[in-house]
Write a protein that holds these residues in place. Structure first.
Motif, PDB file in Angstrom:
ATOM      1  N   VAL A  27       9.219   7.352   2.858  1.00  0.00           N
ATOM      2  CA  VAL A  27       7.980   7.840   3.474  1.00  0.00           C
ATOM      3  C   VAL A  27       6.828   7.743   2.479  1.00  0.00           C
ATOM      4  O   VAL A  27       5.710   7.334   2.825  1.00  0.00           O
ATOM      5  CB  VAL A  27       8.172   9.292   3.958  1.00  0.00           C
ATOM      6  N   ILE A  28       7.107   8.104   1.217  1.00  0.00           N
ATOM      7  CA  ILE A  28       6.068   7.983   0.182  1.00  0.00           C
ATOM      8  C   ILE A  28       5.654   6.521   0.017  1.00  0.00           C
ATOM      9  O   ILE A  28       4.472   6.204  -0.108  1.00  0.00           O
ATOM     10  CB  ILE A  28       6.590   8.566  -1.144  1.00  0.00           C
ATOM     11  N   TRP A  29       6.646   5.609   0.028  1.00  0.00           N
ATOM     12  CA  TRP A  29       6.345   4.173  -0.118  1.00  0.00           C
ATOM     13  C   TRP A  29       5.432   3.695   1.007  1.00  0.00           C
ATOM     14  O   TRP A  29       4.454   2.992   0.764  1.00  0.00           O
ATOM     15  CB  TRP A  29       7.647   3.391  -0.133  1.00  0.00           C
ATOM     16  N   LEU A  30       5.743   4.071   2.230  1.00  0.00           N
ATOM     17  CA  LEU A  30       4.921   3.658   3.370  1.00  0.00           C
ATOM     18  C   LEU A  30       3.519   4.240   3.280  1.00  0.00           C
ATOM     19  O   LEU A  30       2.519   3.541   3.531  1.00  0.00           O
ATOM     20  CB  LEU A  30       5.592   4.078   4.685  1.00  0.00           C
ATOM     21  N   LEU A  31       3.430   5.516   2.913  1.00  0.00           N
ATOM     22  CA  LEU A  31       2.112   6.149   2.826  1.00  0.00           C
ATOM     23  C   LEU A  31       1.263   5.533   1.709  1.00  0.00           C
ATOM     24  O   LEU A  31       0.077   5.260   1.909  1.00  0.00           O
ATOM     25  CB  LEU A  31       2.282   7.655   2.595  1.00  0.00           C
ATOM     26  N   VAL A  32       1.888   5.307   0.546  1.00  0.00           N
ATOM     27  CA  VAL A  32       1.134   4.694  -0.564  1.00  0.00           C
ATOM     28  C   VAL A  32       0.683   3.295  -0.195  1.00  0.00           C
ATOM     29  O   VAL A  32      -0.467   2.896  -0.445  1.00  0.00           O
ATOM     30  CB  VAL A  32       2.000   4.682  -1.843  1.00  0.00           C
ATOM     31  N   ARG A  33       1.571   2.528   0.396  1.00  0.00           N
ATOM     32  CA  ARG A  33       1.216   1.161   0.803  1.00  0.00           C
ATOM     33  C   ARG A  33       0.083   1.170   1.821  1.00  0.00           C
ATOM     34  O   ARG A  33      -0.867   0.378   1.716  1.00  0.00           O
ATOM     35  CB  ARG A  33       2.446   0.475   1.383  1.00  0.00           C
ATOM     36  N   LEU A  34       0.166   2.061   2.793  1.00  0.00           N
ATOM     37  CA  LEU A  34      -0.873   2.148   3.818  1.00  0.00           C
ATOM     38  C   LEU A  34      -2.211   2.550   3.215  1.00  0.00           C
ATOM     39  O   LEU A  34      -3.259   1.952   3.515  1.00  0.00           O
ATOM     40  CB  LEU A  34      -0.447   3.152   4.892  1.00  0.00           C
ATOM     41  N   ILE A  35      -2.192   3.553   2.341  1.00  0.00           N
ATOM     42  CA  ILE A  35      -3.445   4.033   1.737  1.00  0.00           C
ATOM     43  C   ILE A  35      -4.071   2.963   0.859  1.00  0.00           C
ATOM     44  O   ILE A  35      -5.283   2.717   0.900  1.00  0.00           O
ATOM     45  CB  ILE A  35      -3.178   5.323   0.950  1.00  0.00           C
ATOM     46  N   VAL A  36      -3.247   2.289   0.043  1.00  0.00           N
ATOM     47  CA  VAL A  36      -3.788   1.264  -0.854  1.00  0.00           C
ATOM     48  C   VAL A  36      -4.338   0.090  -0.062  1.00  0.00           C
ATOM     49  O   VAL A  36      -5.423  -0.425  -0.341  1.00  0.00           O
ATOM     50  CB  VAL A  36      -2.691   0.816  -1.847  1.00  0.00           C
ATOM     51  N   ARG A  37      -3.576  -0.372   0.940  1.00  0.00           N
ATOM     52  CA  ARG A  37      -4.054  -1.498   1.750  1.00  0.00           C
ATOM     53  C   ARG A  37      -5.350  -1.148   2.463  1.00  0.00           C
ATOM     54  O   ARG A  37      -6.264  -1.977   2.551  1.00  0.00           O
ATOM     55  CB  ARG A  37      -2.986  -1.880   2.775  1.00  0.00           C
ATOM     56  N   PRO A  69     -11.936  -3.605   2.136  1.00  0.00           N
ATOM     57  CA  PRO A  69     -13.237  -4.233   1.829  1.00  0.00           C
ATOM     58  C   PRO A  69     -13.133  -5.334   0.775  1.00  0.00           C
ATOM     59  O   PRO A  69     -13.825  -6.345   0.862  1.00  0.00           O
ATOM     60  CB  PRO A  69     -14.078  -3.055   1.329  1.00  0.00           C
ATOM     61  N   LEU A  70     -12.249  -5.150  -0.205  1.00  0.00           N
ATOM     62  CA  LEU A  70     -12.064  -6.182  -1.212  1.00  0.00           C
ATOM     63  C   LEU A  70     -11.460  -7.448  -0.598  1.00  0.00           C
ATOM     64  O   LEU A  70     -11.831  -8.570  -0.977  1.00  0.00           O
ATOM     65  CB  LEU A  70     -11.164  -5.657  -2.329  1.00  0.00           C
ATOM     66  N   ASP A  71     -10.557  -7.285   0.367  1.00  0.00           N
ATOM     67  CA  ASP A  71      -9.999  -8.453   1.061  1.00  0.00           C
ATOM     68  C   ASP A  71     -11.080  -9.184   1.847  1.00  0.00           C
ATOM     69  O   ASP A  71     -11.102 -10.424   1.868  1.00  0.00           O
ATOM     70  CB  ASP A  71      -8.871  -8.013   2.003  1.00  0.00           C
ATOM     71  N   ARG A  72     -11.971  -8.438   2.496  1.00  0.00           N
ATOM     72  CA  ARG A  72     -13.056  -9.097   3.235  1.00  0.00           C
ATOM     73  C   ARG A  72     -13.970  -9.858   2.284  1.00  0.00           C
ATOM     74  O   ARG A  72     -14.382 -10.993   2.575  1.00  0.00           O
ATOM     75  CB  ARG A  72     -13.848  -8.054   4.026  1.00  0.00           C
ATOM     76  N   LEU A  73     -14.283  -9.246   1.141  1.00  0.00           N
ATOM     77  CA  LEU A  73     -15.117  -9.931   0.151  1.00  0.00           C
ATOM     78  C   LEU A  73     -14.401 -11.171  -0.377  1.00  0.00           C
ATOM     79  O   LEU A  73     -15.030 -12.226  -0.577  1.00  0.00           O
ATOM     80  CB  LEU A  73     -15.446  -8.972  -0.995  1.00  0.00           C
TER      81      LEU A  73
END
Length: 449
Positions: A159-169, A174-178
């Motif tokens: 659950v921590i892995w999914l939450l961290v991945r979701l929050i970071v992504r 915005p960096l991906d759009r740039l």
């Protein structure tokens, strides 16, 4: 250098720290739980032993040599023994051994293979009470308590892995759009990056990139305008000069010294015109003219050039085009720049070919173009330097030394590959240029040209 992802590095770093912290916490919780459970069980064991000791002390009659049968006694139930001063068991529970738990009876805890035993302190009576807890029960209770304490922590890791991945992504979106906007620039697209609702850390990068793109667009536009103006301003005077020299040649008697000098001036004027044209083409190629990405038919451009240059034979040499049954080759790039590149390669082959051997142009099945002319084999070090400006192959022909440099520059901007080879494998002499375009769309026809 190996590419790496910022999101992956952040996620892996955070998860590594969190995982190691939770594992350390789990070990600490497991150790603390084991200590507490053992302490509580020992306290209970001691309390039962002392109460039994007190009960035995208040009995009016001594215990008999017998077994106290109690219903529902299992392998996990507490066992007890009452022993006399000689160590003989006078009373025991049905799950206690016949012999005393320990031969040496003294107050305190004692561990045996099957029981953890507590011996109560002696009282006024002559009997001692030994209470044993089965190690099976103690081990099971300890493991259950430990599992209850640490399993939820371990289960929560995904659950921590999914939450961290979701929050970071989500934070890096915005960096991906740039990144996508910047990746689409650099070819023919020099438009400024639009507003992307970026965080303050990325706004300065967007402004810097837009400023750089604007300056680059201005520089390229200025250079293209200069090349076009220079071509117009230089061709007209050279053309007028050549016309005047030719008219002068008609006025001078043939075979005289003056006629010979007029011919030399005309020849040098033509050569100067060719060099000026090549310099202007090199300037256009260096200014990024081939960065545009439009879809066009490469084979049509090749046919037009082969037909045009084939009708202007140089010492009887022509161009033989073999399409290998291919009707269309669609590529992405700038059609005018591709025409300049192919024209320079064909002119180079015609200029440096030997004898009356024609230039062979072959369309390869993968959409590549192979241009071959006959000439003495070139040394490997010379072959490696041919794409540099003003480097000539040493065939004795007076060329500008810019044709292959122009073609290589344009091909690099179109992400095409130019491969030079000499000698040709089948003859031990000759020179070949093979051009491979990225992702060509090749269409086969029923006939061969």
């Amino acid at each position: 250098m190996k590419n790496w992802s910022l999101a992956t590095r952040i996620v892996s770093g955070v998860l590594s720290v969190v995982t190691l912290s939770l594992l350390a916490l789990s070990l600490a919780v497991a150790g603390f739980t084991r200590y507490e459970i053992t302490e509580r069980l020992d306290n209970s064991l001691q309390e039962v032993s002392e109460r039994l000791q007190a009960t035995i002390a208040t009995q009016s009659r001594g215990p008999r040599d017998t077994v106290a049968w109690v219903p529902d006694v299992g392998p996990r139930t507490l066992a007890y023994q009452v022993v006399d001063q000689s160590g003989h068991v006078v009373l025991r529970s049905q799950n206690a051994p016949v012999q005393s738990f320990v031969p040496d009876i003294h107050t305190g805890f004692v561990d045996t293979p099957r029981f953890r035993v507590y011996i109560a302190a002696p009282t006024a009576t002559a009997y001692r009470v030994l209470v044993g807890e089965p190690t099976l029960h103690r081990r099971g209770a300890t493991w259950r308590a430990t599992a209850i304490a640490i399993v939820p922590i371990l289960v929560f890791l995904p659950v921590i892995w999914l939450l961290v991945r979701l929050i970071v992504r989500r934070a890096l979106r915005p960096l991906d759009r740039l990144h996508d906007e910047m990746q689409s620039r650099g070819s023919g697209n020099l438009r400024p990056i639009p507003s992307l609702d970026l965080p303050v850390e990325l706004v300065s990068i967007q402004h810097a990139v837009n400023t750089l793109l604007a300056r680059l667009e201005t520089a390229l536009s200025t250079e293209r305008a200069f090349a076009a103006s220079a071509a117009h301003e230089l061709r007209n005077p050279l053309g007028a000069l050549l016309a005047q020299v030719q008219m002068l040649g008609r006025m001078v008697p043939a075979g005289t010294e003056a006629s010979r000098r007029v011919d030399i001036i005309a020849d040098r004027t033509r050569r100067l015109g060719r060099i000026v044209e090549k310099l202007l083409q090199f300037s256009r190629a260096s200014s990024g003219v081939a960065f545009r990405r439009n879809r066009f038919d490469l084979l049509t451009v090749l046919r037009v050039l082969a037909d045009d240059l084939g009708h202007n034979l140089n010492d009887g040499r022509g161009i033989i085009l073999n399409a290998n049954g291919i009707s269309h080759i669609f590529v992405h790039g700038d059609m005018d720049a591709t025409g300049i590149m192919l024209r320079n390669l064909l002119e180079n082959a015609l200029l440096h070919g030997m004898g009356n051997m024609p230039v062979n142009v072959t369309v390869l099945p993968d959409g590549g173009i192979d241009i071959i002319n006959d000439c003495p084999a070139l040394a490997p070090d010379m072959l490696a330097r041919l794409t540099s400006p003003f480097v000539r192959g040493g065939t004795g022909t007076r060329g500008s030394g810019l044709g292959l440099a122009i073609a290589s520059n344009i091909a690099r901007q179109m992400d095409a590959t130019v491969c030079l080879r000499s000698p040709l494998s089948e003859s031990g002499r000759g020179f070949g240029v093979r051009i491979a375009f990225p992702d060509p769309d090749v269409t086969q026809s029923h006939g061969e040209v």
